[in-house]
Design a protein around this motif. Structure first.
Motif: not given
Length: 250
Positions: A151-170
């Motif tokens: 898998v490309g990893g996006g379905f894990l990268a998005v929640p990781a970027l939001v919840t671990v690194l503090g990114f806003e969704m967009r």
């Protein structure tokens, strides 16, 4: 319905997911290739990486033009995952297909549950406060899963970027596409042994439709709110995970 029409339809949906959600392409492409187009799990995971690599690069370009891609954190994420993705990609060829299918379903379900959880306070921290060690460690784990499950990893990268690194969704959606592209290409480099089972007459139309769908997905992301995107993303992941888990156990 002919196989070409199925490939075009599935490709459009995969592209829409990648463009709008920054992920979900592989988690949709793999079951579509297996259950709609008759690919083996090994060939499907390799083909999905081809499809998602091309589509995510297109979607990344579209998102980069809006200035929402966080290049520094995304590059660190991606670089940390390169070697784990390549090593796990080589290992995946030795694992039984039911194990790969079950693992795929379990990871998708965990990612969906994570996306449905309420955001904690750290989800709104400025991105400048992100520690490089945290970004690198999370990126390495994502890279390993990318290589192992195809898998490309996006379905894990998005929640990781939001919840671990503090990114806003967009910003998470746009930045995840950089991670997806890099991890997918690294994993592909170790999957030559499974390329023989790929029907390129179907993968070609699938990829073309996915690329076109990614542009529509990007426009959808610009109009929809982050909360709606998260919920839609999680709903798709839960449905696919349930279906694949049942298949792996029967």
């Amino acid at each position: 319905m002919s196989a070409i029409v199925l490939a075009l339809t599935a490709g459009a949906v995969v592209g829409l997911a990648l463009g709008a959600l920054g992920g979900g392409g592989s988690v949709l492409a793999v079951p579509a290739l297996i259950y709609l187009l008759g690919f083996t799990p090994a060939a499907a995971t390799t083909a999905s990486l081809v499809i998602v690599s091309a589509t995510s690069l297109t979607a990344l370009y579209a998102h980069a033009r809006t200035g929402i891609v966080r290049w520094r954190a995304g590059a660190l994420f991606a670089a940390a995952g390169l070697l784990p993705a390549a090593a796990a990609g080589a290992l995946s060829a030795w694992l039984p297909q039911p194990i790969l299918t079950g693992a795929f379903a379990a990871v998708a379900a965990l990612a969906a549950v994570n996306m449905l959880r309420p955001r904690h306070a750290h989800a709104h921290e400025p991105t400048s406060s992100v520690r490089p060690s945290r970004a690198a460690g999370t990126g390495a784990g994502l890279g390993a899963l990318t290589g192992l499950l195809g898998v490309g990893g996006g379905f894990l990268a998005v929640p990781a970027l939001v919840t671990v690194l503090g990114f806003e969704m967009r910003a998470a959606v746009g930045t995840s596409l950089l991670v997806i592209s890099t991890n997918s290409l690294a994993s592909l480099a170790t999957r030559g042994s499974t390329a023989g089972g790929i029907d390129w007459t179907l993968v070609g139309p699938f990829t073309g439709a996915a690329i076109l769908g990614a542009w529509d997905g990007k426009r959808l992301a610009a109009k929809a709110g982050g909360t709606w995107l998260q919920r839609a993303f999680a709903a798709v992941l839960l449905a696919v995970a349930a279906f694949m888990l049942v298949d792996a156990l029967t």
